[in-house]
Design a protein around this motif. Structure first.
Motif, short mmCIF file in Angstrom:
data_model
loop_
_atom_site.label_atom_id
_atom_site.label_comp_id
_atom_site.label_asym_id
_atom_site.label_seq_id
_atom_site.Cartn_x
_atom_site.Cartn_y
_atom_site.Cartn_z
N UNK A 221 47.45 -28.91 -7.23
CA UNK A 221 47.89 -28.74 -8.62
C UNK A 221 49.25 -28.06 -8.67
N UNK A 222 49.45 -27.04 -7.83
CA UNK A 222 50.72 -26.32 -7.81
C UNK A 222 51.87 -27.18 -7.30
N UNK A 223 51.55 -28.25 -6.57
CA UNK A 223 52.61 -29.14 -6.07
C UNK A 223 53.37 -29.81 -7.21
N UNK A 224 52.73 -29.94 -8.36
CA UNK A 224 53.42 -30.50 -9.54
C UNK A 224 54.55 -29.57 -9.96
N UNK A 225 54.30 -28.27 -9.82
CA UNK A 225 55.29 -27.25 -10.16
C UNK A 225 56.34 -27.12 -9.06
N UNK A 226 55.89 -27.10 -7.80
CA UNK A 226 56.82 -26.98 -6.68
C UNK A 226 56.22 -27.59 -5.42
N UNK A 227 56.66 -28.79 -5.04
CA UNK A 227 56.16 -29.38 -3.80
C UNK A 227 56.53 -28.53 -2.58
N UNK A 228 57.65 -27.83 -2.64
CA UNK A 228 58.07 -26.99 -1.51
C UNK A 228 57.13 -25.81 -1.33
N UNK A 229 56.68 -25.22 -2.42
CA UNK A 229 55.72 -24.12 -2.32
C UNK A 229 54.43 -24.62 -1.69
#
Length: 301
Positions: A221-229
């Motif tokens: 889910x967080x990959x939508x915000x930042x794939x690098x994170x």
């Protein structure tokens, strides 16, 4: 009922023999207390939440013993006459993960994600008494209920069958999965950043065990915000080494189950964590679940 801030402080032995310079109420239930040497925050909560503060303290102490740099709870307890519980921590100006990501470049986000991945690994491998379960049977029971609820819905679409096929083909992977302490409230609001790039964890309220890879639903889910994170979390969790293939297969399996659950909630007009656009983005990351490794693992650092 509290008369003033000093009425609150006088009830707490922690502040005995500490020279208090300044006090400030910073929220309805929080006070900042400045002493000669430190700045603390006192939080007051419903008395029923004391059991969660106890768990949070257990996990925090165990992480600190494992050399994980997170905020220490200095004192906690119950104030029966106020019908509340409390905890005392260092005061730190914080921002949540979303705020940090939006204000930093991809390199900073990768570095923070790598650090969080190592913390998540340490958390998963803590040995604290808790709710040990038969993960396979528990998960399959929940999955069977999900499939039953899905069967009651008249509406269906192509994405449903992609998820159903992936679930059916990979549920056998639940045999011999790990037993880890889970971060059941993992989301951007509970990952807090302070002093540049230091991480504090919130929402550690349960001692529940299961397959730690299921926590990577939130990383998808967080990959939508930042794939690098998100890529960095996987890298840090695996100490910079390539994860075994089963890691990604299980991660994609848990993700497909989660996305089907979200679709069922949406079609039943119930609250869901994701919207259909977000679901579509994650399905696309798995190339319609024809791949086990999400596309965000291939981003440039």
């Amino acid at each position: 009922m509290l008369e003033n801030t000093f009425d609150l402080i006088s009830r707490l032995k922690f502040f005995e023999n500490k020279n208090i310079i300044e006090t400030e109420q910073i929220a309805d239930n929080k006070w900042k207390i400045k002493t000669e040497k430190n700045v603390f925050v006192i939080g007051l909560y419903e008395i029923e939440l004391f059991k969660y503060i106890e768990v949070e303290n257990k996990i925090a102490e165990a992480l600190i013993k494992s050399n994980v740099d997170i905020l220490k709870i200095y004192d906690f307890g119950i104030m029966p006459d106020l019908n509340c519980s409390y905890k005392i921590l260092d005061f730190r100006p914080e921002e949540n993960l979303k705020e940090y990501i939006l204000n930093h470049d991809k390199k900073d986000n990768y570095n923070l994600g790598y650090k969080f991945g190592k913390i998540l690994y340490d958390l998963h491998n803590l040995n604290i008494d808790g709710e040990i379960v038969d993960w396979k049977n528990q998960f399959l029971t929940g999955l069977n209920l999900l499939l039953f609820n899905y069967g009651m819905i008249k509406e269906s679409g192509v994405k449903d069958y992609l998820l159903l096929d992936h679930i059916s083909e990979n549920k056998r992977l639940l045999v011999n999965t790990a037993s880890n302490l889970l971060y059941t409230n993992l989301n951007y609001k509970n990952i807090r950043v302070y002093s540049g790039d230091k991480i504090n964890l919130r929402g550690l309220k349960t001692l529940k065990y299961g397959d730690g890879i299921s926590d990577f639903i939130a990383i998808n889910t967080l990959s939508i915000l930042s794939p690098h994170f998100s890529k960095a979390v996987v890298d840090g969790y695996n100490n910079g080494k390539n994860p075994p293939r089963k890691f990604f297969r299980l991660m994609s399996f848990y993700e497909a189950c989660f996305l089907l659950d979200q679709l069922v909630k949406i079609r039943n007009n119930k609250n869901s964590e994701l919207g259909e656009d977000e679901i579509d983005k994650i399905i696309n990351n798995y190339d319609n679940f024809t791949e086990f490794i999400p596309k965000w693992m291939n981003v440039d650092i």
